[in-house]
Design a protein around this motif. Structure first.
Motif, PDB file in Angstrom:
ATOM      1  N   GLY A  51     -10.263   3.586  -0.109  1.00 49.13           N
ATOM      2  CA  GLY A  51      -9.316   3.689  -0.026  1.00 49.13           C
ATOM      3  C   GLY A  51      -8.594   2.709   0.902  1.00 49.13           C
ATOM      4  O   GLY A  51      -7.779   3.803   1.825  1.00 49.13           O
ATOM      5  N   ARG A  52      -9.897   2.304   2.053  1.00 49.14           N
ATOM      6  CA  ARG A  52      -9.215   2.016   3.035  1.00 49.14           C
ATOM      7  C   ARG A  52      -9.389   0.619   3.369  1.00 49.14           C
ATOM      8  O   ARG A  52      -9.892   0.017   3.117  1.00 49.14           O
ATOM      9  N   PHE A  53      -8.508  -0.105   3.909  1.00 42.98           N
ATOM     10  CA  PHE A  53      -8.362  -1.261   4.036  1.00 42.98           C
ATOM     11  C   PHE A  53      -8.445  -2.019   5.341  1.00 42.98           C
ATOM     12  O   PHE A  53      -7.317  -1.437   6.547  1.00 42.98           O
ATOM     13  N   ARG A  54      -9.448  -3.045   6.413  1.00 45.24           N
ATOM     14  CA  ARG A  54      -9.198  -3.370   7.238  1.00 45.24           C
ATOM     15  C   ARG A  54      -9.315  -5.012   7.987  1.00 45.24           C
ATOM     16  O   ARG A  54     -10.476  -5.779   7.082  1.00 45.24           O
ATOM     17  N   THR A  77     -12.189 -11.841  22.318  1.00 44.72           N
ATOM     18  CA  THR A  77     -10.840 -10.949  21.888  1.00 44.72           C
ATOM     19  C   THR A  77     -10.806 -10.450  20.578  1.00 44.72           C
ATOM     20  O   THR A  77     -10.530 -11.025  19.668  1.00 44.72           O
ATOM     21  N   SER A  78     -10.587  -9.169  19.579  1.00 43.57           N
ATOM     22  CA  SER A  78     -10.673  -8.658  18.587  1.00 43.57           C
ATOM     23  C   SER A  78      -9.588  -7.810  18.631  1.00 43.57           C
ATOM     24  O   SER A  78      -9.551  -7.014  19.654  1.00 43.57           O
ATOM     25  N   LEU A  79      -8.716  -8.072  17.363  1.00 44.41           N
ATOM     26  CA  LEU A  79      -7.947  -7.262  16.786  1.00 44.41           C
ATOM     27  C   LEU A  79      -8.145  -6.657  15.398  1.00 44.41           C
ATOM     28  O   LEU A  79      -8.202  -7.498  14.351  1.00 44.41           O
ATOM     29  N   ALA A  80      -7.759  -5.251  15.561  1.00 45.12           N
ATOM     30  CA  ALA A  80      -8.364  -4.672  14.517  1.00 45.12           C
ATOM     31  C   ALA A  80      -7.569  -3.403  13.626  1.00 45.12           C
ATOM     32  O   ALA A  80      -6.807  -2.753  14.302  1.00 45.12           O
ATOM     33  N   VAL A  81      -6.913  -4.368  12.345  1.00 44.84           N
ATOM     34  CA  VAL A  81      -5.998  -3.584  11.836  1.00 44.84           C
ATOM     35  C   VAL A  81      -5.835  -2.207   9.823  1.00 44.84           C
ATOM     36  O   VAL A  81      -6.439  -2.815   9.547  1.00 44.84           O
ATOM     37  N   GLU A  82      -6.580  -1.564  10.417  1.00 43.14           N
ATOM     38  CA  GLU A  82      -7.028  -0.402   8.875  1.00 43.14           C
ATOM     39  C   GLU A  82      -6.129   1.069   9.232  1.00 43.14           C
ATOM     40  O   GLU A  82      -5.168   1.604   9.549  1.00 43.14           O
ATOM     41  N   ASN A  83      -5.941   0.680   7.771  1.00 41.07           N
ATOM     42  CA  ASN A  83      -4.913   1.510   6.785  1.00 41.07           C
ATOM     43  C   ASN A  83      -5.385   2.149   5.793  1.00 41.07           C
ATOM     44  O   ASN A  83      -6.470   1.618   5.342  1.00 41.07           O
ATOM     45  N   ASP A  84      -5.196   3.532   5.824  1.00 37.73           N
ATOM     46  CA  ASP A  84      -5.287   4.437   4.358  1.00 37.73           C
ATOM     47  C   ASP A  84      -4.278   3.777   2.877  1.00 37.73           C
ATOM     48  O   ASP A  84      -3.616   2.993   3.274  1.00 37.73           O
ATOM     49  N   GLY A  85      -4.916   4.383   1.826  1.00 37.34           N
ATOM     50  CA  GLY A  85      -3.631   3.831   1.341  1.00 37.34           C
ATOM     51  C   GLY A  85      -4.352   2.786  -0.195  1.00 37.34           C
ATOM     52  O   GLY A  85      -2.714   2.721  -0.790  1.00 37.34           O
ATOM     53  N   VAL A  86      -5.248   2.029   0.036  1.00 34.93           N
ATOM     54  CA  VAL A  86      -5.597   1.423  -0.858  1.00 34.93           C
ATOM     55  C   VAL A  86      -6.202   1.414  -1.527  1.00 34.93           C
ATOM     56  O   VAL A  86      -7.692   1.828  -1.120  1.00 34.93           O
ATOM     57  N   PRO A  87      -6.146   2.165  -2.921  1.00 35.44           N
ATOM     58  CA  PRO A  87      -6.198   2.319  -4.204  1.00 35.44           C
ATOM     59  C   PRO A  87      -8.303   1.535  -4.172  1.00 35.44           C
ATOM     60  O   PRO A  87      -9.642   1.333  -4.593  1.00 35.44           O
ATOM     61  N   GLY A 115       1.208  -1.289   0.155  1.00 37.16           N
ATOM     62  CA  GLY A 115       0.075   0.261  -0.185  1.00 37.16           C
ATOM     63  C   GLY A 115       0.991   1.367  -0.114  1.00 37.16           C
ATOM     64  O   GLY A 115       1.843   1.989   0.045  1.00 37.16           O
ATOM     65  N   ASP A 116       0.104   2.293   0.040  1.00 38.21           N
ATOM     66  CA  ASP A 116       0.811   3.808   0.284  1.00 38.21           C
ATOM     67  C   ASP A 116       0.429   4.439   0.967  1.00 38.21           C
ATOM     68  O   ASP A 116      -0.528   5.664   0.939  1.00 38.21           O
ATOM     69  N   ALA A 117       0.485   4.178   2.488  1.00 40.51           N
ATOM     70  CA  ALA A 117      -0.571   3.901   3.794  1.00 40.51           C
ATOM     71  C   ALA A 117      -0.094   5.850   4.209  1.00 40.51           C
ATOM     72  O   ALA A 117       1.678   6.145   4.225  1.00 40.51           O
ATOM     73  N   ARG A 118      -0.700   6.544   4.900  1.00 37.60           N
ATOM     74  CA  ARG A 118      -0.251   7.354   5.618  1.00 37.60           C
ATOM     75  C   ARG A 118      -0.394   6.987   6.856  1.00 37.60           C
ATOM     76  O   ARG A 118       0.006   8.401   7.771  1.00 37.60           O
ATOM     77  N   ARG A 119      -1.613   6.585   7.364  1.00 39.20           N
ATOM     78  CA  ARG A 119      -2.138   6.045   8.756  1.00 39.20           C
ATOM     79  C   ARG A 119      -2.743   4.582   8.957  1.00 39.20           C
ATOM     80  O   ARG A 119      -3.814   4.451   8.170  1.00 39.20           O
TER      81      ARG A 119
END
Length: 433
Positions: free
Chosen positions: A394-397, A351-361, A335-339
């Motif tokens: 534009g977000r991947f979770r 128990t829940s683990l979430a990883v979310e980032n932007d920069g995914v077209p 990706g080209d994530a900024r956050r």
């Protein structure tokens, strides 16, 4: 056409950050000669040349050679930059052709200067442009000292040529000044960016070496731990086995006691090896969360971690730790994530683990997911967990859920485990006797 555009976008996002920087720098360097041609070469030249057969012929020839300079420097730029980055040999033939084109352009400027009916003051910018394309190529290919020596010779020869056709006083000084300015602009615009690229590539190679050293260090650590565990125990087993053989040959009953001791040490070694391998393969969730935040922030990605792993069982921490590793790798590579936000939520039920980032077209089809996600599903399945992926706008979770948040009842305390092992060993000795 649409497919080609999508392919270009996909290829762009598959590039690393430093490859994107190099691509943008090359695009700027390729555009610069054409910008200078329009602003410093063609427009002043068209204004300076009045309508007349000889001025028009010389002006058109000058414009043609200027265009050839731009075309040739675009062809030479990549090879010159590769030489500066120590990827290839210097493009000597290309530099010779670029030098010949520059000399031709300057010769035409001098010829126009000698023709009546030409506004000589407007040719000053054309003189400045003439040295720019060659200066860009040369700035990548030779040391700075050599660069200045060559352009000092070029400037002196150009001033001498203007003096030979009758140009005197301040105009000669102006010619020397504009050649100096063109030389400095070409040097600063090319060499500084190339030096920055070289430093970035060196840092990238240093990170790769650091990663390889970390892997080698981990292998050494594992080998050292395994040697510490097995070396002494195997030596004792060998000695006691030899003693048991000697006692058995003499018909002594103590041989049985020695073999029982060998059995006990072998079982203890097996348990210790399992502990070493478990510590090597299992991931500590708190360490993985801190490491992911540090790595992402070092890559220029704003990372926020929320939640604590306190109270989670070892198998759950290990499975979620691998989720953090794989998700961090995907953020850096694909990706080209900024956050990036990493959230760990613990309740009485799951128990829940979430990883979310932007920069995914765009979301990749499920069939094109990498093998890393399949491995995560297998690890989570071992603790009855699930993995869910969503992508859009534009977000991947990525969300991993495990039904148990507290240590399982069947997980015994290490002291209790050792007491049970001693009990089994005593029972084995009693049966043997």
């Amino acid at each position: 056409m649409v497919g080609r555009i999508q392919g270009l976008k996909r290829g762009w996002h598959e590039r690393s950050k430093i490859e994107k920087v190099e691509f943008q720098s090359m695009a700027m360097w390729h555009a610069m000669p054409w910008v200078f041609l329009v602003s410093w070469g063609s427009v002043p030249l068209l204004v300076a040349v009045r309508h007349g057969p000889l001025p028009l012929a010389l002006g058109c020839s000058l414009l043609l050679t200027a265009v050839l300079q731009c075309v040739h420097v675009n062809r030479t730029m990549r090879r010159s930059l590769d030489h500066f980055l120590k990827r290839a040999q210097p493009p000597r033939r290309d530099l010779a052709v670029s030098l010949a084109l520059m000399v031709t352009t300057l010769g035409l400027v001098v010829a126009l200067q000698a023709v009546r009916g030409v506004e000589a003051e407007m040719l000053t910018l054309a003189t400045m442009f003439a040295v720019m394309p060659y200066g860009q190529s040369l700035a990548f290919a030779v040391p700075i000292r050599t660069f200045f020596i060559r352009f000092a010779v070029i400037g002196a020869a150009t001033v001498a040529a203007f003096a030979a056709i009758g140009v005197h006083d301040g105009r000669l000084v102006g010619t020397a000044v504009v050649i100096t300015l063109g030389t400095l602009v070409s040097l600063l615009s090319s060499r500084c960016g190339a030096w920055t690229l070289a430093v970035m590539w060196e840092a990238d190679r240093a990170r790769e070496v650091e990663a390889r050293l970390a892997v080698a260090e981990e292998r050494l650590r594992f080998g050292r731990d395994l040697h510490d565990v097995m070396g002494r125990n195997l030596a004792v087993i060998a000695l006691k086995s030899e003693l048991a053989v000697q006692l058995a040959r003499r018909g002594r009953p103590e041989a049985v006691d020695q073999m029982v001791e060998v059995q006990r040490i072998a079982q203890e070694s097996q348990r210790e090896v399992r502990e070493v391998v478990r510590g090597y393969r299992e991931a500590d969730l708190a360490v993985e969360l801190a490491g992911a935040q540090g790595v992402l922030e070092a890559a220029g990605i704003d990372c926020r971690v929320t939640g604590s792993s306190a109270g989670l069982s070892v198998p759950v921490q290990s499975a979620l730790g691998w989720v953090v590793r794989e998700a961090t790798t995907n953020v850096l590579r694909h990706g080209d994530a900024r956050r990036c936000d990493i959230t760990l939520t613990i309740t009485d039920e799951r128990t829940s683990l979430a990883v979310e980032n932007d920069g995914v077209p765009e979301a990749a089809p499920e069939g094109r997911k990498g093998s890393g996600l399949a491995g995560l599903r297998e690890r989570l399945a071992a603790v009855d967990g699930t993995l869910d992926l969503t992508s859009g706008e534009g977000r991947f979770r990525l969300v991993a859920e495990v039904p148990l948040a507290r240590p399982r009842q069947d997980e015994r305390d290490p002291n209790e485990s050792r007491q049970g092992d001693r009990h089994h060993q005593e029972e084995a000795e009693r049966v043997t006797r």
